[in-house]
Design an enzyme around this catalytic site. Structure first.
Site, PDB file in Angstrom:
ATOM      1  N   GLY A 278       0.865  -8.211   5.361  1.00  0.00           N
ATOM      2  CA  GLY A 278       0.166  -9.480   5.142  1.00  0.00           C
ATOM      3  C   GLY A 278       1.005 -10.683   5.543  1.00  0.00           C
ATOM      4  O   GLY A 278       2.139 -10.540   6.021  1.00  0.00           O
TER       5      GLY A 278
ATOM      6  N   ILE B 237      -0.708   4.710   0.624  1.00  0.00           N
ATOM      7  CA  ILE B 237      -1.862   5.590   0.791  1.00  0.00           C
ATOM      8  C   ILE B 237      -1.401   7.040   0.955  1.00  0.00           C
ATOM      9  O   ILE B 237      -1.998   7.951   0.397  1.00  0.00           O
ATOM     10  CB  ILE B 237      -2.711   5.159   2.023  1.00  0.00           C
ATOM     11  CG1 ILE B 237      -3.080   3.668   1.943  1.00  0.00           C
ATOM     12  CG2 ILE B 237      -3.947   6.039   2.169  1.00  0.00           C
ATOM     13  CD1 ILE B 237      -3.889   3.254   0.739  1.00  0.00           C
ATOM     14  N   GLY B 238      -0.324   7.213   1.715  1.00  0.00           N
ATOM     15  CA  GLY B 238       0.220   8.567   1.877  1.00  0.00           C
ATOM     16  C   GLY B 238      -0.493   9.397   2.936  1.00  0.00           C
ATOM     17  O   GLY B 238      -0.684  10.598   2.761  1.00  0.00           O
TER      18      GLY B 238
ATOM     19  N   GLY C  85       1.228  -9.511   9.539  1.00  0.00           N
ATOM     20  CA  GLY C  85       0.669 -10.724   8.943  1.00  0.00           C
ATOM     21  C   GLY C  85      -0.181 -11.576   9.856  1.00  0.00           C
ATOM     22  O   GLY C  85      -0.423 -12.746   9.561  1.00  0.00           O
TER      23      GLY C  85
ATOM     24  N   THR D  48      -3.646  -6.146   8.044  1.00  0.00           N
ATOM     25  CA  THR D  48      -4.196  -6.459   6.722  1.00  0.00           C
ATOM     26  C   THR D  48      -5.395  -7.407   6.788  1.00  0.00           C
ATOM     27  O   THR D  48      -6.330  -7.292   5.988  1.00  0.00           O
ATOM     28  CB  THR D  48      -3.076  -7.057   5.844  1.00  0.00           C
ATOM     29  OG1 THR D  48      -2.043  -6.073   5.743  1.00  0.00           O
ATOM     30  CG2 THR D  48      -3.557  -7.408   4.458  1.00  0.00           C
TER      31      THR D  48
ATOM     32  N   ASN E  36       0.841  -1.191   0.000  1.00  0.00           N
ATOM     33  CA  ASN E  36       0.000   0.000   0.000  1.00  0.00           C
ATOM     34  C   ASN E  36       0.873   1.236   0.000  1.00  0.00           C
ATOM     35  O   ASN E  36       1.979   1.231   0.544  1.00  0.00           O
ATOM     36  CB  ASN E  36      -0.954   0.004   1.201  1.00  0.00           C
ATOM     37  CG  ASN E  36      -0.311   0.625   2.429  1.00  0.00           C
ATOM     38  OD1 ASN E  36      -0.274   1.849   2.564  1.00  0.00           O
ATOM     39  ND2 ASN E  36       0.239  -0.207   3.303  1.00  0.00           N
TER      40      ASN E  36
ATOM     41  N   ASN F 268       6.279  -2.016  11.197  1.00  0.00           N
ATOM     42  CA  ASN F 268       5.561  -1.333  10.134  1.00  0.00           C
ATOM     43  C   ASN F 268       5.812  -2.134   8.855  1.00  0.00           C
ATOM     44  O   ASN F 268       6.499  -3.156   8.871  1.00  0.00           O
ATOM     45  CB  ASN F 268       6.053   0.112  10.004  1.00  0.00           C
ATOM     46  CG  ASN F 268       4.975   1.032   9.428  1.00  0.00           C
ATOM     47  OD1 ASN F 268       4.181   0.609   8.582  1.00  0.00           O
ATOM     48  ND2 ASN F 268       4.949   2.265   9.868  1.00  0.00           N
TER      49      ASN F 268
ATOM     50  N   CYS G  94       6.568   5.175   8.326  1.00  0.00           N
ATOM     51  CA  CYS G  94       5.758   5.043   7.111  1.00  0.00           C
ATOM     52  C   CYS G  94       6.659   5.182   5.885  1.00  0.00           C
ATOM     53  O   CYS G  94       7.383   6.164   5.765  1.00  0.00           O
ATOM     54  CB  CYS G  94       4.665   6.107   7.084  1.00  0.00           C
ATOM     55  SG  CYS G  94       3.745   6.073   5.529  1.00  0.00           S
TER      56      CYS G  94
END
Lengths: 323, 314
Positions: free
Chosen positions: A229, A82-83, A260, A282, A80, A204, A141
């Protein structure tokens, strides 16, 4: 929960956890970015059944987030980027905080920013909010140009942002979320603890890329994204165990372990490796009620293994390699 | 419809597979049946709403049937659910029957082809906002590109049942006759407005077919066919409403035509989604802000998938 072992008795077990000075009903959280601001999950589960939840990242100003595609599925995982798309601090306080105040589980707000001042501004504004048990400091992030992982991979920046936010959060718990892909995660963990972190959360997502071989372009608009995941679970378990042994255990700092987790067995692996609590990420996208199943599964395991206090399971990795 | 269809409670439900019929080289129509709470939840689905199916435990088809370009991806373990809208929704006694029109495009839809009658599948839904019927409309124009024909069939049914004052006309296009997702072979179809597609004709809706290569119906993009029809029509713009579902480029063209002729237009957008329930923020659709040069990202899953075409930045 009740487990019938014999016809004449039913055993019940509670699995409360002490986490950085607060009492959680159980050690299962939903992870930041995968449980919204709690209301999104409530059609699928009783959010109050959780030990805790971590909100989506909040920044001072609203953020639109990255261009699309923002996700791509990989083998047993997903990327992902997303920001930090979020409604911003003002809207969060007005629109989301009142509902969070009604929850009985522990609410942690994930805070993010491009500068230390921005992190501090969010923490200061929310430091007195009764709805909130603590904060998760997002310095890991991988999907933003400024802030995020650029703080988390540099020990001096980790120290600076952690100590600045620690001063702003008052009595609330400060949990620092670590980036997994660094030379030595324990170095970063140690710096965070020395700077005042009350808890650590890891891992993360891992910075990753998927290439479209027809166009020879990265699939994600952001080029890279964070891998999450089941694909990352064994690495996450290893890193939790490493940080537990090298930093957290000695300082009595709890770890929120994640990466995960889909089942109770996954959660128990993390706890044995050294996590005091675990977060489901996830998997919420696929089975939005699975955290409740995980809680029940952990209870069943405790009954089956005669574990009276789940604390006894934390970091109980058996080092004896003989049969 | 917004008035007639009250919001139903979304949730995770198990559906029983009734049928999974191949209707073209890559096209299938999956029939699912819900009972109990699922039947209630899906009974009043709006056309254009969708559901997320868990296809992770479906089996792979036999190796020789896997299309060449999917061979490498076929073995990949599926993690996320996949979003699908409905081509039909029907209630029978206390059960709800839904049809999903789908095309094999990747590892998940490849596995989807092996779902067999009697099996079960986990479904999250109903999700999102469907097509709405504004007041005062007399004509509904349904413009479908490829698989976009699915939700527009459902819409045709609802228009006929609940809005008898509205006359509906469907336009269905694809690159070639082979790629039209309908059961009837259409290579000899005439370029005339008639009840040519049974999928629409059964609701009394006439249809026009277009193919880019001219192998069926109008020769050219369905948007040209649509535009030509509008050019010949003497209907007033404000009496019409356009509903469109298909590839984004096509939707952009439909939106442009609607704007030029000042016709209300709703488009069903498609985005990669992880959750479908407003959490992951993956399915962003760039939208205009009224009276401003600014744009915002709305979520295809929660704010859409049906948007007013004036709102979307194509």
């Amino acid at each position: 929960m009740t487990v019938s072992r014999f016809w004449f008795m039913e055993e019940t077990v509670d699995i409360p956890v002490d986490f950085a000075g607060i009492r959680l009903a159980n050690p299962v959280f939903t992870a930041s970015g995968t449980s919204g601001y709690a209301d999104e999950l409530s059609d699928f589960m009783d959010v109050n059944a959780l030990g805790g939840l971590v909100t989506k990242s909040i920044t001072v100003k609203p953020r639109k987030g990255n261009a699309t595609p923002r996700i791509v599925e990989t083998d047993s995982g997903m990327l992902n980027a997303i920001g930090w798309a979020n409604i911003g601090l003002d809207a969060f306080v007005e629109e989301k905080l009142p509902a969070l105040d009604k929850l009985s589980c522990a609410v942690f707000v994930n805070i993010a920013g491009e500068t230390i001042d921005e992190y501090v501004a969010v923490a200061e504004r929310l430091a007195t909010a009764e709805a909130i048990a603590g904060f998760e400091l997002n310095i890991s992030c991988p999907n933003v140009e400024l802030g995020g992982i650029s703080f988390g991979t540099d020990p001096s920046q980790v120290a600076a942002v952690t100590s600045a936010v620690k001063r702003a959060v008052g009595e609330k718990i400060l949990m620092v979320k670590l980036p997994p892909a660094v030379t030595d995660i324990s170095v970063i963990a140690q710096v965070a603890v020395d700077a005042g972190a009350d808890a650590l959360s890891l891992v993360n997502t891992f910075t990753a890329m998927v290439v479209d071989i027809e166009t020879r372009k990265p699939v994600l608009a952001n080029k890279t994204g964070g891998l999450s995941g089941p694909a990352i679970k064994p690495i996450a378990v290893y890193l939790v165990n490493k940080v537990y042994n090298e930093v957290a255990k000695g300082f009595g700092i709890p770890i929120l372990g994640m990466g995960g987790i889909r089942t109770a067995s996954d959660a128990i692996e993390f706890i044995i490796a050294g996590a005091s609590a675990v977060a489901v990420g996830t998997a919420n996208f696929i089975e939005p009620g699975c955290a409740v199943k995980i809680i029940e599964g952990v209870k069943e395991y405790c009954v089956r293994k005669n574990i009276a206090n789940i604390k006894d399971l934390v970091g109980s990795l058996n080092q004896d390699l003989t049969d | 419809m917004s008035e007639k269809c009250s919001a139903t409670k979304r949730g995770e439900y198990w559906a029983t597979v009734r049928a999974n019929k191949q209707i073209g080289e890559r096209f299938y129509r999956l029939g699912l049946e819900f009972s109990g709470a699922g039947a209630e939840a899906f009974a009043r689905v709006q056309a254009g709403q969708f559901a997320e199916l868990d296809l992770s435990s479906a089996a792979l088809p036999s190796a020789e049937t896997i299309p060449q370009e999917l061979v490498d991806a076929a073995g990949r373990k599926i993690l996320l659910r996949r979003p699908f809208s409905f081509a039909d929704v029907d209630t029978r006694d206390d059960r709800t029957l839904v049809d999903i029109l789908y095309c094999v495009v990747g590892p998940a839809t490849l596995r989807m082809t092996t779902l067999a009658a009697g099996g079960s599948v986990s479904v999250i839904g109903p999700l999102g906002n469907g097509f709405r019927v504004p007041d005062g409309k007399k004509t509904a124009l349904l413009a479908a590109g490829g698989m976009g024909a699915g939700p527009l069939q459902h819409l045709a049914k609802i228009l006929t049942a609940d809005f008898p004052q509205i006359d509906a006309v469907a336009f269905a296009g694809a690159k070639t006759a082979e790629e039209l997702p309908f059961e009837r072979r259409l290579d000899k179809i005439a370029q005339q407005l008639e009840f040519s597609l049974p999928e629409f004709a059964r609701y009394g809706v006439r249809s026009l077919v277009a193919t880019d290569d001219g192998s069926a119906g109008f020769a050219g993009p369905v948007t040209d066919c649509f535009s030509e029809w509008l050019g010949k029509s003497d209907l007033a713009g404000e009496s019409m409403v356009i509903y469109s579902c298909g590839p984004e480029q096509m939707l952009a063209r439909v939106a442009e035509i609607a704007k030029t002729r000042n016709i209300d237009c709703q488009v069903s957008m498609e985005r990669r989604m992880a959750c479908g329930i407003g959490i992951c923020q993956s399915c962003a659709v760039e939208c205009r802000v009224a009276d401003s040069a600014e744009t915002v990202y709305k979520l295809c899953c929660e704010d859409g998938p049906v948007f007013d075409s004036k709102e979307v930045v194509f």
